[in-house]
Design a protein around this motif. Structure first.
Motif, short mmCIF file in Angstrom:
data_model
loop_
_atom_site.label_atom_id
_atom_site.label_comp_id
_atom_site.label_asym_id
_atom_site.label_seq_id
_atom_site.Cartn_x
_atom_site.Cartn_y
_atom_site.Cartn_z
N UNK A 1 0.81 -1.21 0.00
CA UNK A 1 0.00 0.00 0.00
C UNK A 1 0.85 1.27 0.00
N UNK A 2 2.04 1.23 0.63
CA UNK A 2 2.83 2.45 0.75
C UNK A 2 4.32 2.27 0.50
N UNK A 3 4.77 1.06 0.21
CA UNK A 3 6.18 0.79 -0.02
C UNK A 3 6.33 -0.16 -1.20
N UNK B 1 -8.17 0.23 7.89
CA UNK B 1 -6.88 -0.35 7.55
C UNK B 1 -6.32 0.24 6.27
N UNK B 2 -5.00 0.18 6.09
CA UNK B 2 -4.40 0.70 4.85
C UNK B 2 -4.71 -0.22 3.68
N UNK B 3 -5.24 0.35 2.59
CA UNK B 3 -5.58 -0.42 1.41
C UNK B 3 -5.21 0.38 0.17
N UNK B 4 -4.65 -0.30 -0.83
CA UNK B 4 -4.42 0.33 -2.12
C UNK B 4 -5.74 0.74 -2.76
N UNK C 1 0.96 -6.88 -2.01
CA UNK C 1 -0.23 -6.88 -1.17
C UNK C 1 -1.05 -5.62 -1.31
N UNK C 2 -2.36 -5.76 -1.14
CA UNK C 2 -3.24 -4.61 -1.05
C UNK C 2 -2.98 -3.85 0.25
N UNK D 1 -4.23 -5.44 5.96
CA UNK D 1 -5.03 -6.66 6.02
C UNK D 1 -4.59 -7.65 4.94
N UNK D 2 -5.13 -8.85 4.99
CA UNK D 2 -4.73 -9.89 4.04
C UNK D 2 -5.96 -10.72 3.67
#
Length: 332
Positions: free
Chosen positions: A153-155, A219-222, A180-181, A263-264
Motif C-alpha cells: 500500500x505504501x512501499x 486499515x491501509x488499502x491500495x 499486497x493490497x 489486512x490480508x
C-alpha cells in the motif's frame, strides 16, 4: 544455510527481471517429480493448473512452479518454463510424449509505471524460459523476478525468501512475491508486522515498536480495483508428504501471511500458496510432525514476506513508490 528456499534439498530457483517492463518471473525447478498442493485464500486469484494439485486428482507430482507478474498475461510464463523442461526431456509420461507439469500463479503489476506496450505477444513466455535456464541455489531478493513490479500500500514490494529447521529436523523454506493490497509495516513506520519471527537481523533487527501504536479504524488499502493485488508464495520441505498433507501445509502457511501483512486475504487480493515436499526425510509421526512442520512454515513465510520489502529497491520509473530502504535505510 543460505536462508533461502533452496536450503530445502531437491530444488533450485531462477529469476528473470525486466526493469523497463517493471515485471518479471520466478521459477522453482524440482530435481525430481515432486508432490505438491495449493491453497487459495484471496478473492481475485490468477492461476494455472491448480486443479490437478487437489489430493484426489490423477497427476501425483509436478516438475516446476512459476510465480509471475503480468496479471493474466503472466500465465504465459509457465509455458516458457515447460518449454525449457521439454528440451531436457522432463515431463509426465503419456505414451511416448512427455508433458512438463508446471502450475503457477500471477500477480497484478500492469499499472506500476513500466512499459507494458508489448504488442501482440506478451514477453512472459520468454521470461519464464529465461528464468528456468537461470535456476540455481543462490538468487537475489527484492526487486527481482516476480517481485520486480510488486508493491504494497505504501512501499515497494518484492521477492522474499527464508528457511528454517523444524523441531522434527526437517528443513522448510519459503519463497514469496509480495504485492499486497495492505501493508507489511506498522502504519507510517519502519517496524515490520513479522518482527516477532525475525532471525539474525534479517530485516533490520528493529523489533516491535514501543509503545505499540494504536491501529487506525480504517486499515491501509491500495486504491485499486479487485484483483489488482496478490501475494503469491511457494513453501517447501524435505519431508515425505502426501498430496493431502501438502494441502494441509498450504492451508497452515496462510497464517504466515496473516502475521506479516495487514489486512490480508481480502477481495482485492489473489493470495495463493503452493506447498511442495521433496521427500528426502520421512515423518516419525504423520500428525504431530506435520503440525510442527506447519508451524515452522508459518514462521518462515512471515519472515520471507518482510524480507521481500526490506530487500527491495525502488523502480527506476518516475513517480513510483519508495522502497523501505529509501525511507528507513538507517532505521527509524
Amino acid at each position: 544455510m543460505r536462508n533461502l528456499i533452496t536450503d530445502v534439498a531437491g530444488l533450485t530457483v531462477g529469476n528473470a527481471t525486466d526493469l523497463v517492463l517493471a515485471s518479471g518471473v520466478t521459477v522453482v525447478l524440482f530435481d525430481e517429480p515432486t508432490v505438491a498442493s495449493v491453497d487459495v485464500r484471496g478473492g481475485g486469484p490468477g492461476t494455472r493448473e491448480t486443479d490437478l494439485l487437489a489430493p484426489d486428482e490423477t497427476v501425483g507430482a509436478i516438475h516446476a512452479l512459476t510465480l509471475s507478474g503480468g496479471s493474466a498475461f503472466g500465465l504465459d510464463a509457465a509455458g516458457g518454463v515447460a518449454a525449457a523442461l521439454a528440451e531436457r526431456g522432463i515431463g509426465f509420461p503419456v505414451g511416448e510424449a512427455r508433458v512438463p507439469i508446471v502450475p503457477g500463479a500471477v500477480l497484478f503489476d500492469l499499472i506500476n509505471g513500466g512499459d507494458k506496450n508489448w504488442g501482440r505477444f506478451p514477453p512472459y513466455r520468454d521470461l519464464g524460459y529465461a528464468a528456468a535456464n537461470a535456476a540455481g541455489l543462490d538468487f537475489p531478493l527484492g526487486t527481482v523476478g516476480a517481485g520486480t513490479g510488486a508493491t504494497t500500500v505504501d512501499l515497494k514490494g518484492g521477492l522474499g525468501s527464508a528457511s528454517m529447521i523444524a523441531p522434527t529436523g526437517h528443513t522448510v523454506g519459503a519463497l514469496v512475491a509480495v504485492n499486497a493490497c495492505g501493508a507489511t509495516n506498522f502504519p507510517g513506520g519502519a517496524h515490520f508486522w513479522a518482527a516477532p519471527f525475525e532471525q539474525a537481523g534479517e530485516f533490520g533487527g528493529l523489533g516491535l515498536p514501543h509503545p505499540l501504536p494504536p491501529l487506525p479504524a480504517r486499515p491501509p488499502l491500495k486504491g485499486l480495483p479487485p484483483g489488482a493485488n496478490t501475494t503469491i508464495a511457494i513453501v517447501a520441505t524435505d519431508a515425505v508428504l502426501t498430496k493431502a498433507q501438502c494441502k494441509r501445509l498450504a492451508v497452515m502457511a496462510h497464517d504466515g501471511y496473516a502475521h506479516a501483512i495487514w489486512p490480508v486475504h481480502s477481495p482485492l487480493d489473489g493470495d495463493t500458496i503452493f506447498a511442495a515436499a521433496t521427500s528426502k526425510k520421512p515423518l516419525a509421526d504423520p500428525i504431530f510432525d506435520l503440525a510442527l512442520i506447519g508451524d515452522t512454515v508459518v514462521r518462515t513465510l512471515a519472515r520471507a514476506c518482510a524480507r521481500a520489502v526490506y530487500e527491495a529497491i525502488a523502480l527506476p520509473q518516475p513517480g513510483t513508490l519508495p522502497a523501505w530502504r529509501d525511507r528507513w535505510g538507517h532505521g527509524p
